[in-house]
Design a protein around this motif. Sequence first.
Motif, PDB file in Angstrom:
ATOM      1  N   GLU A  14      40.174  43.254  32.544  1.00 58.46           N
ATOM      2  CA  GLU A  14      40.928  42.420  33.485  1.00 58.46           C
ATOM      3  C   GLU A  14      40.600  40.944  33.299  1.00 58.46           C
ATOM      4  OE1 GLU A  14      43.374  43.256  35.509  1.00 58.46           O
ATOM      5  OE2 GLU A  14      43.220  45.265  34.630  1.00 58.46           O
TER       6      GLU A  14
ATOM      7  N   LYS B 109      42.496  39.733  30.284  1.00 55.97           N
ATOM      8  CA  LYS B 109      43.910  39.538  30.600  1.00 55.97           C
ATOM      9  C   LYS B 109      44.109  38.268  31.424  1.00 55.97           C
ATOM     10  CE  LYS B 109      45.922  43.165  32.324  1.00 55.97           C
ATOM     11  NZ  LYS B 109      46.067  44.415  33.109  1.00 55.97           N
ATOM     12  N   ARG B 110      43.217  38.067  32.394  1.00 56.00           N
ATOM     13  CA  ARG B 110      43.351  36.892  33.260  1.00 56.00           C
ATOM     14  C   ARG B 110      43.143  35.596  32.476  1.00 56.00           C
ATOM     15  NH1 ARG B 110      39.647  38.020  37.189  1.00 56.00           N
ATOM     16  NH2 ARG B 110      38.129  36.549  36.395  1.00 56.00           N
TER      17      ARG B 110
ATOM     18  N   HIS C  39      40.763  41.994  42.990  1.00 57.68           N
ATOM     19  CA  HIS C  39      40.402  40.691  42.433  1.00 57.68           C
ATOM     20  C   HIS C  39      38.962  40.322  42.801  1.00 57.68           C
ATOM     21  CE1 HIS C  39      44.486  40.186  41.212  1.00 57.68           C
ATOM     22  NE2 HIS C  39      44.964  40.133  42.440  1.00 57.68           N
TER      23      HIS C  39
ATOM     24  N   GLU D 174      36.527  42.400  40.723  1.00 59.70           N
ATOM     25  CA  GLU D 174      36.479  41.917  39.335  1.00 59.70           C
ATOM     26  C   GLU D 174      35.543  40.724  39.208  1.00 59.70           C
ATOM     27  OE1 GLU D 174      40.509  41.042  38.451  1.00 59.70           O
ATOM     28  OE2 GLU D 174      41.156  43.132  38.671  1.00 59.70           O
TER      29      GLU D 174
END
Length: 303
Positions: free
Chosen positions: A77, A80-81, A287, A290
């Motif tokens: 993640e 990707k972010r 979020h 993460e």
Amino acid sequence: MMSLKQIRYFIAIAETGSVSAAASAVYISQSTLTTAIKQLEEELGVSLFERHSKGMELTHSGHQFLRQAYLIMGSVENAKRSLQQTTDDVSGVLNVGVTNMVAGYYLADLVARFKRVYHNISVRVVEDEREYIEHLIIGGELDVAVLMLSDLDNHFAFNTEVLTYSRYHIWLPPEHPLLKEESLNMKSVLEEPQILLSTDEMERRIRAIWEAQRVVPNIAMKSSSVEAVRSFVSAGMGVAVMPEMAYRPWSVEGDRVEAKQILDVSNTLDIGVLWRRGGVRNALINHFIEVARESISPPTFFG
């Protein structure tokens, strides 16, 4: 080869405790999910779940793999972010619960990291006793909590993830004779007057460490304030068994506090995140978790 899909399916079962619920959560058939987990277990060479009539429960190996699975998916993640132009379109309110000691020594930095990434999410923090935080999570009044995970009352109602752990050390005033010892054990520590911290269930935890030695300690002082414990130790009123995360070398009066590891104490204080298992949940929780995973760092050790 192990795939990200298998890891995602594994996490879904671990979080729901059920093949049927997990299959619904990841939008695949139960047979496909079961086959994927069986293949994953064969590749790893361990059983990840114990199957019983009420559902699926993680084995010891399953708990170990879950932590790594969360780290893997968190890294994905994050990657990707990092390719996205902005997180400014992510907005909303996240209600976070925290207990007293974790608020003072862990949460502030985590929330600051989170706000640097997600500028448009408002974070509301509620600090209270663990039991009440659990109640608010179950009731949906809080989305996620950061606290000590060892003694949850409703363990099966939550998903949890350990972020870091803190060993116990002995706090000593400067020039204390025990500082000259190459190594310390709890028996020698308990010969000294004890300053006992009582906040956030710490008294029970510390007493459990004492009781393992079958020695009745001399309690010189008891306080709910970490800073008071630090001041009493620096003033020479006694020593204190304390978690490593709370250590700072100076009291508020500017006096030195020393700390040494206790070799025969393996207990740790496990700090992590907790959120409600099952049901509809705030999407912003993902979020937050993460960012929390990215902030994981190994504990530091000192003599």
